[in-house]
Motif scaffolding. Structure first.
Motif, short mmCIF file in Angstrom:
data_model
loop_
_atom_site.label_atom_id
_atom_site.label_comp_id
_atom_site.label_asym_id
_atom_site.label_seq_id
_atom_site.Cartn_x
_atom_site.Cartn_y
_atom_site.Cartn_z
N ARG A 69 -9.85 -71.80 16.13
CA ARG A 69 -9.23 -71.06 17.22
C ARG A 69 -7.76 -70.81 16.92
N GLY B 49 -4.29 -69.09 18.79
CA GLY B 49 -3.72 -68.62 20.06
C GLY B 49 -2.64 -67.59 19.82
N GLU C 285 -12.14 -67.81 16.78
CA GLU C 285 -11.89 -67.31 18.13
C GLU C 285 -10.39 -67.06 18.32
N LEU D 175 -7.46 -66.52 21.23
CA LEU D 175 -7.17 -66.77 22.63
C LEU D 175 -5.79 -66.24 22.99
N ARG E 163 -4.16 -66.06 29.92
CA ARG E 163 -4.99 -65.19 30.77
C ARG E 163 -4.14 -64.16 31.53
N ARG F 11 -4.00 -61.10 29.30
CA ARG F 11 -5.29 -60.60 28.79
C ARG F 11 -5.41 -59.09 28.90
N VAL G 10 -10.60 -60.79 22.78
CA VAL G 10 -9.65 -61.89 22.91
C VAL G 10 -10.00 -62.68 24.16
N LEU G 11 -10.11 -63.99 24.04
CA LEU G 11 -10.52 -64.84 25.15
C LEU G 11 -9.33 -65.28 25.99
N ALA H 257 -7.11 -67.78 28.35
CA ALA H 257 -6.96 -69.23 28.40
C ALA H 257 -5.71 -69.59 29.18
N LEU I 230 -4.07 -73.15 25.25
CA LEU I 230 -3.58 -72.55 24.01
C LEU I 230 -2.98 -73.62 23.11
N CYS J 177 -6.02 -74.81 20.37
CA CYS J 177 -5.89 -73.90 19.24
C CYS J 177 -5.32 -74.64 18.03
#
Length: 310
Positions: free
Chosen positions: A5, A7, A33, A35, A38, A41, A48-49, A51, A56, A60
């Motif tokens: 992950r 971030g 992944e 991130l 949020r 976003r 992109v997820l 979080a 993060l 991450c």
């Protein structure tokens, strides 16, 4: 250990979609992944997820800062209690901290994934401002408010009164931050490999008029005298609060508070040295470009069109 992950930390206003798309394309081929906070976003492409900021930092393997030095400093502050590698992708014009330019990003991601990089440790200042705690990787500045008087403050080191300041602003910086506000105020350049706290007054009118370099082991206290004007407390360039006369700051030094990813430390130092020398030239960026050979000006033109000015 492979990265699962990554971030993202985004510049607050610049268009980062093209850079994030490059990162997503790379991530899809490496089962990684991506991130982002949020609340940011909506600024990035699908894939992109979202979080929480704590996620993060905690989940991450590394953070990627997309912006300039300010964005990079924000990413480092996020990780101060749990340091982890932070890679900077440049979207500004004269950043000193960020290393990776957009065309270099795919190769940089490959090297990040295989741990083919070095860590440049960064120290920070931890400051109690009237019992509120803040963290700065570059500097903390006490700046006068126009029309509200000057910064009138006394300095105590390890409990002993050292002297006083009467100035427009008082800049307290780390060695890495010595190239920023402190340098503009006439302070010395300090090697990032040195452990020190630099205190530089800007436009001093009385009292201490030169930079003071202190050991990180010394306890620093700045007391605003009752006759001081109200001051803005800036942390890495951001105002965090205002303090009236009678307020106090206590400053401490923390080693290894941040981890900056470096792929080519020597080239980075050479580029930083060149950028620093350009600050002393009384020329605008477009005037500097006229000094380049025509072939280099043509190569630089597409890059300038893609990146908005600072």
């Amino acid at each position: 250990m492979r990265y699962n992950r990554l971030g993202l930390v985004l510049h607050p206003t610049r268009d980062v979609a093209a850079i994030v798309t490059m990162i997503l394309d790379w991530a899809h081929g490496h089962q990684v992944e991506i991130l982002v906070d949020r609340q940011q976003r909506h600024r990035v492409p699908d894939g992109v997820l979202p979080a929480d900021p704590a996620m993060l930092v905690n989940e991450c393997d590394s953070l990627i800062s997309i912006g300039g030095d300010g964005t990079m400093l924000g990413a480092l502050r996020m990780t101060v209690d749990r340091p982890k590698p932070v890679m900077g992708v440049h979207l500004g014009q004269l950043g000193f901290l960020v290393e990776v330019d957009p065309p270099e990003l795919p190769r940089a991601l490959d090297r990040l994934a295989t741990h083919d990089f070095t860590i440049e440790p960064r120290s920070c200042l931890r400051c109690a401002v009237c019992e509120e705690r803040v963290v700065a990787f570059n500097d903390i500045a006490l700046a006068r408010q126009p029309g509200e008087g000057f910064v009138n403050a006394t300095l105590a080191v390890d409990g002993q009164e050292y002297g006083y300041y009467r100035c427009d602003s008082l800049v307290i910086s780390t060695p890495a931050g010595s190239t920023a506000y402190s340098y503009a105020a006439g302070g010395p350049l300090i090697s990032p490999a040195t452990e020190a706290v630099v205190m530089t007054p800007s436009a001093p009118m009385a009292g201490i008029s030169r930079s003071v370099v202190l050991s990180p082991a010394e306890r620093i206290r700045v007391h605003l005298r009752e006759d001081s004007g109200r001051v803005a407390v800036e942390v890495d360039g951001h105002v965090v609060r205002h303090v009236e006369g009678g307020g106090e700051l206590e400053v401490g030094f923390q080693r290894g508070a941040g981890q900056v990813v470096r792929f080519d430390p020597r080239r980075y130092r050479e580029r930083s040295q060149l950028k620093l020398s350009l600050l002393d030239l009384p020329l605008l960026p477009e005037q500097l470009r006229e000094l380049l050979p025509e072939t280099l000006r043509r190569q630089a033109a597409p890059h300038r069109q893609d990146i908005p000015p600072d």
